[in-house]
Design a protein around this motif. Structure first.
Motif, short mmCIF file in Angstrom:
data_model
loop_
_atom_site.label_atom_id
_atom_site.label_comp_id
_atom_site.label_asym_id
_atom_site.label_seq_id
_atom_site.Cartn_x
_atom_site.Cartn_y
_atom_site.Cartn_z
N GLY A 1 0.98 -0.82 -0.54
CA GLY A 1 0.64 0.11 -0.31
C GLY A 1 0.59 1.67 -0.09
N ILE A 2 1.92 1.12 -0.53
CA ILE A 2 2.95 1.94 -0.48
C ILE A 2 3.27 2.21 -2.58
N LYS A 3 4.20 3.76 -2.55
CA LYS A 3 4.58 3.98 -3.62
C LYS A 3 6.06 3.18 -4.54
N PHE A 4 6.31 2.79 -5.86
CA PHE A 4 7.07 1.81 -5.40
C PHE A 4 8.41 2.68 -5.38
N GLN A 5 7.97 3.97 -4.97
CA GLN A 5 9.76 4.76 -5.03
C GLN A 5 10.31 4.82 -3.54
N GLN A 6 9.20 4.34 -2.52
CA GLN A 6 9.31 4.17 -1.51
C GLN A 6 10.20 2.74 -1.22
N ILE A 7 9.87 1.85 -1.41
CA ILE A 7 10.80 0.25 -1.27
C ILE A 7 12.14 0.30 -2.63
N GLN A 8 12.07 1.29 -3.14
CA GLN A 8 13.47 1.39 -3.69
C GLN A 8 14.19 2.03 -2.38
N LYS A 9 13.88 3.11 -1.75
CA LYS A 9 14.30 3.49 -0.72
C LYS A 9 14.78 3.02 0.54
#
Length: 127
Positions: free
Chosen positions: A32-40
């Motif tokens: 339930g988050i944006k993929f950019q957050q997974i990258q970070k």
């Protein structure tokens, strides 16, 4: 500068995600988050909260402790000098060939996988 624990947890997230064949986008959607957050998270640039790590663990079908496995021990916990060194690299998760081998291994049907495991054991004893 990222904390070493955050970097380690991020690497473990990336490697588990890769092993199960999930993209950053797919994981982000499950959590339930944006993929950019997974990258970070994966680079250690952002710290993963306990609740978010719980959600990621559920999405990747592992226990939360998986993300902390392999943390380097302190000097006090290190093996005594002269202790025999293992033939296994200390950072197996950074070895793309090893990860590819593990992924291929788990794609084999269970009965054949068991036989392959037994064969590998015999061959390693002979070497």
């Amino acid at each position: 500068m990222p904390h070493p624990v955050d970097v380690h947890v991020g690497k473990r997230i990336r490697h588990r995600r890769w092993l199960v064949g999930v993209t950053q986008q797919q994981l982000a959607e499950k959590v339930g988050i944006k993929f950019q957050q997974i990258q970070k998270y994966e680079t250690g640039a952002n710290r993963v909260s306990a609740s978010r790590l719980w959600d990621i663990a559920e999405s990747l079908e592992v226990d939360v402790s998986f993300f902390f496995a392999g943390m380097e021990s302190t000097d006090a916990d290190a093996a005594p000098q002269g202790a025999e060194q293992s033939a296994v690299p200390t950072d197996l998760l950074n070895d793309k060939e090893a990860l590819d081998l593990v992924r291929s291994y788990y794609s084999i049907p269970e009965e054949q996988r068991r036989r392959l495991f037994d064969l590998a054991r015999v061959l390693s004893d002979v070497a």
